[in-house]
Design a protein around this motif. Structure first.
Motif, PDB file in Angstrom:
ATOM      1  N   LYS A  12       0.359  -1.270  -0.121  1.00 35.00           N
ATOM      2  CA  LYS A  12      -0.130  -0.139   0.135  1.00 35.00           C
ATOM      3  C   LYS A  12       1.074   1.222   0.418  1.00 35.00           C
ATOM      4  O   LYS A  12       1.621   1.577   0.665  1.00 35.00           O
ATOM      5  CB  LYS A  12      -1.124   0.444   1.270  1.00 35.00           C
ATOM      6  CG  LYS A  12      -1.855   1.250   1.408  1.00 35.00           C
ATOM      7  CD  LYS A  12      -2.856   1.309   0.030  1.00 35.00           C
ATOM      8  CE  LYS A  12      -3.875   2.811   0.228  1.00 35.00           C
ATOM      9  NZ  LYS A  12      -4.651   2.808  -0.783  1.00 35.00           N
ATOM     10  N   ARG A  48      -6.665  -2.849   8.956  1.00 34.12           N
ATOM     11  CA  ARG A  48      -7.628  -2.128   8.033  1.00 34.12           C
ATOM     12  C   ARG A  48      -7.600  -2.340   6.104  1.00 34.12           C
ATOM     13  O   ARG A  48      -8.547  -2.830   5.708  1.00 34.12           O
ATOM     14  CB  ARG A  48      -6.901  -1.012   7.454  1.00 34.12           C
ATOM     15  CG  ARG A  48      -7.043   0.073   8.834  1.00 34.12           C
ATOM     16  CD  ARG A  48      -7.032   1.645   9.052  1.00 34.12           C
ATOM     17  NE  ARG A  48      -6.555   1.182  10.848  1.00 34.12           N
ATOM     18  CZ  ARG A  48      -7.927   3.021  10.612  1.00 34.12           C
ATOM     19  NH1 ARG A  48      -8.663   3.547   9.774  1.00 34.12           N
ATOM     20  NH2 ARG A  48      -7.800   3.348  11.805  1.00 34.12           N
ATOM     21  N   LEU A  51      -9.045  -5.722   6.493  1.00 33.94           N
ATOM     22  CA  LEU A  51     -11.186  -5.485   6.610  1.00 33.94           C
ATOM     23  C   LEU A  51     -11.592  -4.382   5.554  1.00 33.94           C
ATOM     24  O   LEU A  51     -12.315  -4.331   5.622  1.00 33.94           O
ATOM     25  CB  LEU A  51     -11.566  -4.991   7.773  1.00 33.94           C
ATOM     26  CG  LEU A  51     -11.295  -5.569   9.262  1.00 33.94           C
ATOM     27  CD1 LEU A  51     -10.846  -4.380  10.190  1.00 33.94           C
ATOM     28  CD2 LEU A  51     -12.003  -6.646   9.491  1.00 33.94           C
ATOM     29  N   SER A  52     -11.050  -4.427   4.342  1.00 35.52           N
ATOM     30  CA  SER A  52     -11.236  -3.755   2.840  1.00 35.52           C
ATOM     31  C   SER A  52     -11.314  -1.535   3.100  1.00 35.52           C
ATOM     32  O   SER A  52     -12.368  -1.574   2.948  1.00 35.52           O
ATOM     33  CB  SER A  52     -13.064  -4.821   2.079  1.00 35.52           C
ATOM     34  OG  SER A  52     -14.038  -3.482   2.669  1.00 35.52           O
ATOM     35  N   LEU A  53     -11.360  -1.604   4.979  1.00 41.17           N
ATOM     36  CA  LEU A  53     -11.441  -0.388   5.167  1.00 41.17           C
ATOM     37  C   LEU A  53     -10.289   0.814   4.055  1.00 41.17           C
ATOM     38  O   LEU A  53     -10.615   1.277   3.494  1.00 41.17           O
ATOM     39  CB  LEU A  53     -10.812   0.486   6.361  1.00 41.17           C
ATOM     40  CG  LEU A  53     -11.863  -0.033   7.524  1.00 41.17           C
ATOM     41  CD1 LEU A  53     -11.050  -0.024   8.856  1.00 41.17           C
ATOM     42  CD2 LEU A  53     -12.935   0.153   7.545  1.00 41.17           C
ATOM     43  N   ILE A  54      -9.255  -0.303   3.925  1.00 39.50           N
ATOM     44  CA  ILE A  54      -7.982   0.467   2.862  1.00 39.50           C
ATOM     45  C   ILE A  54      -8.074  -0.606   1.824  1.00 39.50           C
ATOM     46  O   ILE A  54      -8.066  -1.995   1.562  1.00 39.50           O
ATOM     47  CB  ILE A  54      -6.625   0.408   3.661  1.00 39.50           C
ATOM     48  CG1 ILE A  54      -7.130   1.744   4.367  1.00 39.50           C
ATOM     49  CG2 ILE A  54      -5.810   0.978   2.204  1.00 39.50           C
ATOM     50  CD1 ILE A  54      -5.763   2.520   5.643  1.00 39.50           C
ATOM     51  N   THR A  55      -7.680   0.290  -0.095  1.00 37.81           N
ATOM     52  CA  THR A  55      -7.695  -0.675  -0.468  1.00 37.81           C
ATOM     53  C   THR A  55      -6.216  -0.876  -0.997  1.00 37.81           C
ATOM     54  O   THR A  55      -5.347  -0.289  -0.831  1.00 37.81           O
ATOM     55  CB  THR A  55      -8.968   0.052  -1.473  1.00 37.81           C
ATOM     56  OG1 THR A  55      -9.465   0.572  -1.815  1.00 37.81           O
ATOM     57  CG2 THR A  55      -8.342  -1.084  -3.352  1.00 37.81           C
ATOM     58  N   ARG A  72     -16.162  -8.706  -1.167  1.00 41.03           N
ATOM     59  CA  ARG A  72     -16.495  -8.004   0.102  1.00 41.03           C
ATOM     60  C   ARG A  72     -16.938  -8.148   1.665  1.00 41.03           C
ATOM     61  O   ARG A  72     -16.620  -8.795   1.885  1.00 41.03           O
ATOM     62  CB  ARG A  72     -16.793  -6.415  -0.204  1.00 41.03           C
ATOM     63  CG  ARG A  72     -16.042  -5.630   1.117  1.00 41.03           C
ATOM     64  CD  ARG A  72     -16.504  -4.047   0.670  1.00 41.03           C
ATOM     65  NE  ARG A  72     -16.111  -3.007   1.306  1.00 41.03           N
ATOM     66  CZ  ARG A  72     -17.630  -2.543   2.475  1.00 41.03           C
ATOM     67  NH1 ARG A  72     -18.196  -3.524   1.850  1.00 41.03           N
ATOM     68  NH2 ARG A  72     -16.927  -2.098   3.219  1.00 41.03           N
ATOM     69  N   LEU A  76     -16.595 -10.095   4.882  1.00 36.38           N
ATOM     70  CA  LEU A  76     -16.213  -8.880   6.284  1.00 36.38           C
ATOM     71  C   LEU A  76     -17.785  -9.652   6.700  1.00 36.38           C
ATOM     72  O   LEU A  76     -17.033  -9.637   7.875  1.00 36.38           O
ATOM     73  CB  LEU A  76     -17.362  -8.034   5.948  1.00 36.38           C
ATOM     74  CG  LEU A  76     -16.323  -6.818   4.877  1.00 36.38           C
ATOM     75  CD1 LEU A  76     -17.188  -5.416   4.762  1.00 36.38           C
ATOM     76  CD2 LEU A  76     -15.279  -6.561   5.843  1.00 36.38           C
ATOM     77  N   ALA A  81     -14.298  -6.919  14.231  1.00 46.08           N
ATOM     78  CA  ALA A  81     -13.043  -6.015  14.223  1.00 46.08           C
ATOM     79  C   ALA A  81     -13.412  -4.978  15.031  1.00 46.08           C
ATOM     80  O   ALA A  81     -14.373  -3.868  15.382  1.00 46.08           O
ATOM     81  CB  ALA A  81     -12.377  -5.438  12.673  1.00 46.08           C
ATOM     82  N   ILE A  83     -11.071  -2.170  15.663  1.00 42.93           N
ATOM     83  CA  ILE A  83     -10.105  -1.306  14.729  1.00 42.93           C
ATOM     84  C   ILE A  83      -9.062   0.124  15.404  1.00 42.93           C
ATOM     85  O   ILE A  83     -10.403   1.059  15.639  1.00 42.93           O
ATOM     86  CB  ILE A  83     -10.085  -0.423  12.732  1.00 42.93           C
ATOM     87  CG1 ILE A  83     -10.160  -1.971  12.871  1.00 42.93           C
ATOM     88  CG2 ILE A  83      -8.242  -0.003  12.459  1.00 42.93           C
ATOM     89  CD1 ILE A  83      -8.971  -2.928  12.655  1.00 42.93           C
ATOM     90  N   GLU A  84      -8.402   0.263  16.274  1.00 41.57           N
ATOM     91  CA  GLU A  84      -7.349   1.304  17.031  1.00 41.57           C
ATOM     92  C   GLU A  84      -8.208   1.601  18.051  1.00 41.57           C
ATOM     93  O   GLU A  84      -9.365   0.518  18.897  1.00 41.57           O
ATOM     94  CB  GLU A  84      -7.457   3.061  16.619  1.00 41.57           C
ATOM     95  CG  GLU A  84      -6.203   2.361  15.047  1.00 41.57           C
ATOM     96  CD  GLU A  84      -6.126   3.603  14.538  1.00 41.57           C
ATOM     97  OE1 GLU A  84      -6.613   4.487  14.985  1.00 41.57           O
ATOM     98  OE2 GLU A  84      -5.259   3.756  13.745  1.00 41.57           O
ATOM     99  N   LYS A  85      -9.032   2.736  18.047  1.00 41.11           N
ATOM    100  CA  LYS A  85      -9.628   2.712  19.642  1.00 41.11           C
ATOM    101  C   LYS A  85     -11.355   2.519  19.396  1.00 41.11           C
ATOM    102  O   LYS A  85     -11.601   2.511  18.285  1.00 41.11           O
ATOM    103  CB  LYS A  85     -10.215   4.555  19.957  1.00 41.11           C
ATOM    104  CG  LYS A  85      -8.611   5.190  20.694  1.00 41.11           C
ATOM    105  CD  LYS A  85      -9.290   7.023  20.670  1.00 41.11           C
ATOM    106  CE  LYS A  85      -8.638   8.094  20.126  1.00 41.11           C
ATOM    107  NZ  LYS A  85      -9.923   8.069  18.813  1.00 41.11           N
TER     108      LYS A  85
END
Lengths: 311, 290, 231
Positions: A12, A48, A51-55, A72, A76, A81, A83-85
């Protein structure tokens, strides 16, 4: 064991910045897969992408046999998940948040099911309180309850212990173990702290600056007797030749600059030294790197040249 | 889809800020009605002062005219209230951090985005319905109904009282389309930001800027005026103009420039499709890094 | 306008003197028409009061108004009221309240003949009427009187404040009372002030008609009366 997450050549770029660089790994069913790296190493970006949050810029991801880019939603459905907070709707109660996310996932659990879920993460008593009043640890547990609400087979937790007090950290650790042992989930958990991963992970991946450094079995990686040995000598090529034609080649690791790298039990180091001397190799140093911890410390202390090892 | 939309509506209506808009509209309309109830005559005198050569008789300041006055004033402010919600739809989630949790749930991004837009549109429609109730039915109750006299920029229109209500239905319908266009713009901008202030301010700035451009009577701007969507937003007023026959008798049930209304509706709908379409295309590829 | 009064009077006097002088030569043009006017007035005075329903059409270039129902009330000597039944009406100031009886409310006028004409196939006497009262808004009225039936077919009134109006009457069933079935008021809208957009309208091309047309156009209000109730 059946692979549930298969990642091939994942990269990425954000503009000119390469966040993740050609990472491949496999998570097997039932793993507690530790994802270890410094802050900014690319852990979050990788998760991410799972989880397909980022391509991804390039590479493929398969979740339980189906391609994430092609299916997708199906992929999913297999994953839950945090992610972070664990940010949820602060103006809603824990119960309302959980119900809302359940419906977002396309399911309509009963009140009893929702309460059971909250009970599992120890929030049943605060179910009706708005999240605004929750501590970080409680939010994290609510986040996990939300991640689990559509009963995914894989749970991804990104730095779940960040910002928690010791009790909170212990709670999350126990929760991860329960997820794995009692609920038979595959768990992917990331952290920048080796100690946390060490206590829960069955397999470990270490990345740094977007690159994969080590992937392997936790029991082997965390065995203090296992050592990475760096050999410095007058003639590395001759040394390598000698080693390959002896009883030592199975210990050889990919070479790094002028060093020859071997992986072996500490007890074997004197014998190796004797063999090299007998073979007329002038040994300057034979440096054992103590286990993964040493290795990881070296990484996290910002050493410039770290090779990729396969355990 | 409806499932997702209802969830979004649930979120909208669980937030106190949503009701600020309804309260603001109620207060504004109430203030106008009170003011005109107390001292409407001086307003009427001011209004008809410019046509001193004519004798005007009848209840000029009736509910129909008051609703028109209110609409005229409020349709400048309502975009702000609409933007307050629509420009927050995505950016608000990004700001709260819920975006990354929501988007790990198994549904398509396109569907989610569309349902969010529908929810924002439904909020907009509810806001306008509330406005219609307050401004039209409220004024009709307080001030009664009668013929409606309107001073256009160069002529006067008198609408028979039986010929007014349907025009308001049309005008509110038109206003709904133009407000949804505003919502669509705010919605599009909200995908670029991680806080809601940015898109709200940007949307309002664009609308104010374009409104200024579209009202400046400078030949250069006249060329671009037809292409600005805010120019068309004002065309709800076209509902309140009638055709006349050869003897200059107004023809009940007609609209002077119905083609202008249709044209504006088409332009506004195209803007909505373009804004939302762009939002979907961009958002589908967007990396969620918050 | 008031300072013109003495001149008008003076001109009037000169005119009368002139007409008296003319009397010797051209009998018809110097004839005092007061008796004819008084006969017309007497006919109108048969009616103490009346009400009537009507349909009013307003044809003023910058007004778009629907055809509306009106009600008129008249009471001797000069109360005349026109009401739109429950609506808004926009009429030229003073114009429509000038009805026949109103014009002839006083006997304080000078009337003299100004020739003969034919209106709608009816031979009419043209009579100029000058009110003698200082306070009268009417400066001059020209009446076209059907001598045989004692009906005013047309009247052109010049006022101090409200411009010049023309009224054309068509008679029917109530001709006996001198009450018209149809009245057409015409007036010049050239000097009318147009409304200035107080409504902050941004519409463009809102002008319903050509500006030149507007300048030339006469305003017209047509009322068709029916349901006279005469007392």
């Amino acid at each position: 064991m059946q692979p549930v997450i298969e990642v091939q050549g994942l990269s990425k770029h954000f503009g000119t910045f390469q966040a993740v660089n050609d990472i491949s790994f496999t998570v097997l069913k039932g793993d507690v897969y530790g994802f270890l790296g410094q802050n900014g190493a690319g852990k979050s970006t990788t998760l991410r992408m799972l989880l397909s949050l980022i391509t991804p810029t390039s590479g493929t991801i398969n979740i339980v046999g189906q391609s994430l880019s092609e299916n997708r939603t199906g992929a999913l459905r297999q994953m839950g998940a945090v992610i972070e907070k664990p940010d949820v709707y602060k103006y809603l109660s824990a119960y309302d948040n959980l119900r809302l996310f359940a419906r977002l996932s396309g399911i309509k659990p009963t009140q009893q099911q929702l309460m059971q879920q909250l009970e599992m993460v120890g929030l049943a008593e605060r179910a009706k309180d708005v999240v605004k009043t929750f501590s970080q640890g409680m939010k994290q547990r609510l986040g996990i309850a939300i991640a689990l609400i559509h009963e995914p087979s894989i749970v991804i937790l990104d730095e779940p212990t960040n910002g928690l007090d010791p009790q909170g950290i212990a709670d999350i650790r126990n929760l991860i173990l329960r997820l794995s042992r009692e609920m038979h989930k595959t768990v992917v958990v990331s952290s920048h702290l080796l100690s946390e991963i060490e206590q829960v992970a069955t397999r470990v991946l270490i990345i740094d600056k977007g690159k994969k450094l080590v992937e392997g079995d936790a029991t082997t990686l965390f065995d203090p007797a296992q050592a990475i040995v760096e050999l410095t000598c007058d003639n590395p090529n001759a040394a390598l030749n000698v080693l390959q034609q002896s009883q030592w080649p199975q210990y050889l690791q990919p070479q790094r600059q002028s060093h020859i790298v071997l992986k072996m039990h500490r007890n074997q180091i004197p014998a190796l030294n004797a063999f090299l001397v007998q073979s007329n190799i002038a040994v300057y140093s034979l440096q054992p790197k103590h286990s993964l911890e040493d290795y990881f410390l070296q990484v996290t202390s910002g050493a410039q040249h770290v090779a990729t090892y396969q355990y | 889809m409806w499932q997702l939309t209802s969830i979004e509506l649930y979120k909208i209506f669980r937030r106190p800020r949503t009701y600020i808009s309804f309260a603001a509209i109620t207060a504004l309309i109430g203030a106008v009605q009170l003011g005109l109830k107390v001292d409407g005559q001086s307003y009427v005198d001011f209004m008809i002062g410019s046509i001193s050569s004519l004798e005007i008789e009848g209840n000029i300041l009736n509910g129909y005219l008051i609703c028109y006055i209110i609409l005229q004033m409020l349709l400048v402010q309502v975009p702000l209230l609409v933007t307050l919600i629509s420009a927050d739809m995505i950016s608000g989630e990004a700001n709260m951090g819920t975006l990354r949790l929501v988007l790990t749930k198994p549904f398509s991004r396109t569907q989610w985005l569309l349902s969010k837009f529908f929810a924002a549109s439904i909020y907009t429609l509810l806001l306008l319905t509330w406005m219609a109730c307050m401004a039209l039915f409220g004024s009709m109750l307080i001030f009664g109904t009668d013929d409606m006299m309107l001073l256009k920029s160069s002529y006067i229109v008198i609408l028979d009282d039986t010929d007014v209500f349907w025009r308001y239905v049309g005008a509110f319908g038109f206003a709904a389309v133009s407000m949804v266009a505003v919502a669509a713009l705010g919605f599009l901008l909200s995908i670029f930001s991680e806080n809601s202030i940015g898109p709200i301010v940007t949307t309002m700035s664009i609308i104010v800027f374009l409104t200024v451009l579209s009202t400046m009577n400078i030949p250069f701007y006249n060329y671009i005026r037809p292409y600005l969507f805010v120019t068309h937003m004002n065309n709800w007023k076209e509902f309140f103009d009638v055709q006349v026959n050869a003897e200059n008798q107004s023809l009940t049930g007609t609209i002077q420039n119905s083609s202008r209304i249709i044209n504006s509706i088409i332009v506004l709908l195209l803007h909505i499709v373009a804004f939302v379409g762009a939002a979907v295309v961009i958002f589908k590829k967007k990396d969620i890094t918050t | 306008m008031k300072h013109f009064k003495p001149y008008i009077k003076a001109i009037g006097k000169v005119f009368i003197v002139f007409m008296v002088a003319m009397y010797t030569y051209v009998n018809a043009y110097t004839q005092d028409m007061t008796p004819l006017v008084l006969k017309v007035k007497a006919k109108l005075d048969q009616v103490n009061s009346y009400t009537a329903d009507g349909v009013m059409k307003t044809d003023i270039v910058f007004i778009k108004a629907p055809i509306s129902k009106v009600k008129v009330f008249y009471k001797k000597p000069n109360t005349f009221k026109l009401e739109r039944s429950g609506g808004i009406s926009l009429l030229p100031k003073g114009g429509v309240s000038i009805n026949m009886s109103n014009m002839l409310a006083t006997t304080n006028f000078t009337a003299f003949a100004a020739g003969e004409e034919t209106i709608k196939g009816v031979k009419v006497r043209v009579v100029k009427l000058i009110p003698m009262s200082e306070s009268s808004d009417v400066v001059l009225t020209t009446m076209y009187i059907d001598e045989a039936n004692l009906l005013i077919m047309k009247a052109v009134t010049t006022t101090k404040e409200n411009g010049t109006y023309e009224m054309e009457m068509t008679y029917g069933k109530f001709a006996n009372y001198g009450l018209p079935d149809k009245v057409v008021f015409s007036f010049n809208t050239k000097d009318y002030k147009l409304p200035k957009g107080i409504t902050l309208e941004f519409e463009e091309g809102a002008k319903p008609n050509d500006a030149n047309l507007l300048k030339n156009k006469k305003g017209r209000v047509t009322i068709n009366y029916f349901n006279y109730v005469v007392n």
